[in-house]
Design an enzyme around this catalytic site. Structure first.
Site, mmCIF file in Angstrom:
data_model
loop_
_atom_site.group_PDB
_atom_site.id
_atom_site.type_symbol
_atom_site.label_atom_id
_atom_site.label_comp_id
_atom_site.label_asym_id
_atom_site.label_seq_id
_atom_site.Cartn_x
_atom_site.Cartn_y
_atom_site.Cartn_z
ATOM 1 N N ARG A 60 -43.832 -32.114 58.658
ATOM 2 C CA ARG A 60 -44.710 -33.466 59.102
ATOM 3 C C ARG A 60 -44.926 -34.147 57.742
ATOM 4 O O ARG A 60 -44.531 -35.441 57.701
ATOM 5 C CB ARG A 60 -45.927 -33.107 59.817
ATOM 6 N N THR A 61 -45.452 -33.832 56.633
ATOM 7 C CA THR A 61 -45.703 -34.436 55.497
ATOM 8 C C THR A 61 -44.565 -35.104 55.024
ATOM 9 O O THR A 61 -44.346 -36.465 54.705
ATOM 10 C CB THR A 61 -46.331 -33.478 54.589
ATOM 11 N N LYS A 89 -33.058 -23.738 36.431
ATOM 12 C CA LYS A 89 -32.726 -23.249 35.009
ATOM 13 C C LYS A 89 -33.690 -23.033 34.073
ATOM 14 O O LYS A 89 -33.566 -22.844 33.183
ATOM 15 C CB LYS A 89 -31.811 -24.342 34.586
ATOM 16 N N ARG A 110 -45.918 -31.808 46.679
ATOM 17 C CA ARG A 110 -46.460 -30.741 47.439
ATOM 18 C C ARG A 110 -46.407 -29.592 46.562
ATOM 19 O O ARG A 110 -45.221 -29.299 45.902
ATOM 20 C CB ARG A 110 -46.063 -30.195 48.777
ATOM 21 N N HIS A 138 -55.640 -31.816 50.995
ATOM 22 C CA HIS A 138 -54.478 -32.482 51.656
ATOM 23 C C HIS A 138 -54.959 -33.811 52.045
ATOM 24 O O HIS A 138 -55.162 -34.238 53.273
ATOM 25 C CB HIS A 138 -53.905 -31.667 52.781
#
Ligand code: CP
Length: 312
Positions: A60-61, A89, A110, A138
């Site tokens: 969703r986000t 890396k 996120r 959030h």
């Protein structure tokens, strides 16, 4: 990126606590204006780029931010899975943020660590939007939750029950702080091991915000205007045995609703769900969780437009 309070242009969105009630009300008002006249907004962010850096899974986000940017005529660049980037890396988080902030006008991040978004905002050249940081917050989910409550029920004076994993659930943490700015009665319903963190309760106590706590939804559901359900955050548990002790300990079913609820109760969930709302509930008049995801696009359009100067 540091910008002045009082305007949203150029601001980071890290914690809901960084915003006043007036600023939140303004975001909700702009969202409503967008929803009423969506077609006229295309092109407002023409030439602007949103970069998407997700170090944790999301449906969703990630996708609603993409949809919001495209609806405004902007474009997105997505870092994709970290295994396919130079993180693999050994590039540091700090270098990754510095580099990607040169490629875009705003970034949504996120990350599994609490505080990662705040740290990124201190080193990025462009505004950072916190798309969820560990068990922290959030905030854009909270803004769309508030928008849904305002549209489908009421914000001032509502009686809201928050059910589930209140310990690890970041959507709950930011929502509780936001609701504390409105005159809302909050009831926290959770298994005892998953109750709201003490520091959040202390913050509520300091602000003289009253709340109740219980561990059985059946004890309080008849009094609620809004029931906000959350899943148990399996990925946050340090010990899987602890998760197994609470897994499946609550579930909203038609039977529970038929036991007596307010006529205009609404049920929300940030989703994804993992069994805590029976699919049979989806067809009842109380369910609003899929509509809630739809509102996420207009609210994220408002956030992007305000940050990038497409809206006042
Ligand atoms: N509500 C929410 O944050 O969903 P995603 O994890 O799918 O983005």
């Amino acid at each position: 990126m540091v910008a002045m309070r009082g305007t949203l242009k150029g601001r980071d969105v890290i914690s809901i606590n960084d915003f006043s009630r007036e600023e939140i009300d303004h975001i909700l008002k702009v969202s409503d204006g967008i929803e009423k006249d969506l077609d006229s907004k295309f092109g407002l962010l023409s030439g602007k780029i949103l970069s998407i850096l997700f170090f944790e899974p999301s449906t969703r986000t990630r996708m609603s931010f993409e949809s919001a940017m495209y609806e405004l005529g902007g474009r997105c660049i997505d870092m994709g899975p970290t295994e396919l980037t130079s993180v693999k890396k050994g590039e540091t988080f700090s270098d990754t943020i510095k580099v990607i902030s040169k490629y875009a006008d705003v970034m949504v991040l996120r990350h599994p660590s609490d505080g990662a978004a705040r740290y990124a905002s201190e080193i990025s050249d462009v505004p950072i939007i916190n798309g969820g940081d560990g068990t922290g917050q959030h905030p854009t989910q909270t803004l769309l939750d508030l928008y849904t409550i305002k549209k489908e029920s009421k914000l001032d004076g509502a009686n809201i029950g928050i059910l589930g994993d209140l310990k690890y659930g970041r959507t709950v943490h930011s929502l509780v702080y936001a609701l504390s700015m409105y005159g809302i009665d909050m009831t926290f319903i959770s298994p005892p091991d998953l109750s709201l963190p003490e520091e959040i309760k202390e913050d509520l106590d300091d602000k003289k915000i009253s709340y109740e706590e219980c561990d059985k939804i059946e004890e309080v559901i008849e009094d609620l205007d809004v029931l906000y359900v959350t899943r148990i955050q399996r990925e946050r548990f340090p010990d899987i045995l602890e998760y197994k002790k609470v897994s499946g300990s609550y579930k909203i079913t038609k039977d529970i609703l038929e036991g007596g609820v307010k006529e205009d109760l609404i049920i929300l969930h940030p989703l994804p769900r993992t069994g805590e709302i029976d699919p049979d509930v989806d067809d009842t008049k109380y369910a609003r969780y899929f509509l809630q995801t739809k509102y996420g696009v207009v609210v994220r359009m408002a956030i992007l437009g305000l940050i990038l100067g497409g809206f006042e």
